[in-house]
Design a protein around this motif. Sequence first.
Motif, mmCIF file in Angstrom:
data_model
loop_
_atom_site.group_PDB
_atom_site.id
_atom_site.type_symbol
_atom_site.label_atom_id
_atom_site.label_comp_id
_atom_site.label_asym_id
_atom_site.label_seq_id
_atom_site.Cartn_x
_atom_site.Cartn_y
_atom_site.Cartn_z
ATOM 1 N N GLN A 1 0.854 -1.186 0.000
ATOM 2 C CA GLN A 1 0.000 0.000 0.000
ATOM 3 C C GLN A 1 0.888 1.234 0.000
ATOM 4 N N VAL A 2 0.831 2.027 -1.075
ATOM 5 C CA VAL A 2 1.596 3.266 -1.128
ATOM 6 C C VAL A 2 0.885 4.316 -0.283
ATOM 7 N N LEU A 3 1.609 4.853 0.702
ATOM 8 C CA LEU A 3 1.041 5.839 1.614
ATOM 9 C C LEU A 3 1.218 7.255 1.102
ATOM 10 N N MET B 1 5.830 3.310 1.518
ATOM 11 C CA MET B 1 4.955 2.155 1.378
ATOM 12 C C MET B 1 4.820 1.376 2.673
ATOM 13 N N LYS B 2 3.609 0.890 2.919
ATOM 14 C CA LYS B 2 3.386 -0.106 3.955
ATOM 15 C C LYS B 2 3.286 -1.461 3.269
ATOM 16 N N LEU C 1 -4.298 2.194 -13.338
ATOM 17 C CA LEU C 1 -3.315 1.508 -12.508
ATOM 18 C C LEU C 1 -3.091 2.287 -11.223
ATOM 19 N N VAL C 2 -3.164 1.591 -10.100
ATOM 20 C CA VAL C 2 -2.956 2.207 -8.788
ATOM 21 C C VAL C 2 -1.536 1.913 -8.332
ATOM 22 N N PRO C 3 -0.785 2.926 -7.839
ATOM 23 C CA PRO C 3 0.557 2.660 -7.340
ATOM 24 C C PRO C 3 0.552 1.577 -6.261
ATOM 25 N N PRO C 4 1.530 0.674 -6.276
ATOM 26 C CA PRO C 4 2.726 0.643 -7.117
ATOM 27 C C PRO C 4 2.533 -0.104 -8.435
ATOM 28 N N GLY C 5 1.296 -0.401 -8.807
ATOM 29 C CA GLY C 5 1.048 -1.168 -10.022
ATOM 30 C C GLY C 5 1.464 -0.461 -11.299
ATOM 31 N N ASN C 6 1.705 0.862 -11.221
ATOM 32 C CA ASN C 6 2.151 1.595 -12.409
ATOM 33 C C ASN C 6 3.635 1.951 -12.342
ATOM 34 N N TYR C 7 4.362 1.446 -11.339
ATOM 35 C CA TYR C 7 5.783 1.745 -11.209
ATOM 36 C C TYR C 7 6.622 0.805 -12.072
#
Length: 372
Positions: A12-14, A183-184, A207-213
């Motif tokens: 989960q990107v904080l 990130m958590k 795409l939700v981070p980190p899925g687009n990194y």
Amino acid sequence: MASASIPGLFHQVLGNFSVEDGVYHDDKRMRHIFVDPDDDLRGTNLQEGIEDYNPDTRPTSGQGELQPMTSLLEWMRRHQADLEEHDILQISDNGRDRRLDIDFFGQRGVFCRLLRAVETPDRMEILVTLCNGTYYMETFKVKPTSAVDANYCFKNFERHLTLVEGAHPDINLPEDSYYSAVMKTQCERYKLILSYGVDAERDNPDLVPPGNYIDIKTRYQINSEQNKNNFRRYTTLKWWSQAVIAGIPEVICGWRENKKEQVILSSVELMKTEHLPLRAPMMSSGRRFWEADACFETFQTLLDNIKDLIKEDDPRIVHRLELPEVMKGKGVKKRLQARRFKLLEKRQDDYAILPEWYLREVLWIENRESKQ
């Protein structure tokens, strides 16, 4: 966000922050937007302009350069409301101070090295402070003295693949300019907070981070059986450990080769993180040279090991832990699996992992005499 291939691993990107010339900025000014490469990129001289390149030449000492968490801690100070909303920052049982509902806290590098420790025989030293139930960890980053050309090639390749605020990034940006994610990560029974530099993001609203990194790499083209073995045994493990612990789904590699005293981009390859373990060579035992499940099993064991060794909960004590070097040869796999940290003497200087402002403003711990 759950990892597609590792059970019990969630990300989960904080939030994000930028560092420009060593100065923290609570924004996305250093964000790199990924641009899909076209065929014209092949044949690019990745050393073009290197005579004007000004690499960061800060000296290192010991086994490398200590990687402090100052920027990550600064983000924590500025985003306490977000941490409370996510139930990460909580009032301690004593009602007088606060704690993180987090087991381990650090930059990506320390967790990557623990993740691949079962296959890496080198000595490793980390610094650890236990504060209000959370283990804050730092490690050393070895900075090669002869990596100027490789670093320039990476920056040049990155420049061709990304945009920053609508313009190409400056290839001469110093090492202390970057864009980071906080990130958590839930790794089975342990909760981690980590930060890491984001090489590039896909500009895709679906795409939700980190899925687009995306992690960006360059490497010399494989031209021998030895190079092939080294890549499949060691490089794939390093790239995988860096990407998987951060939930990054893709790694893009610019393969380079020497031609007429130039370093030419020969091809570009996009690799899925979850497929990197499949590139490790098969051994006569029927198992691969390195395997994701074994890496995570040892990773959890080493985190257990750290908790068993360090019991003093004091924000001003810095413990030194050593993971000893393992001699190569017959039986090395078993020796690596059995390796554990040793507790060295505590640091006797004034160095502290956690600055007083973090203790006071985030954890509500007042300045007091150490228990040491």
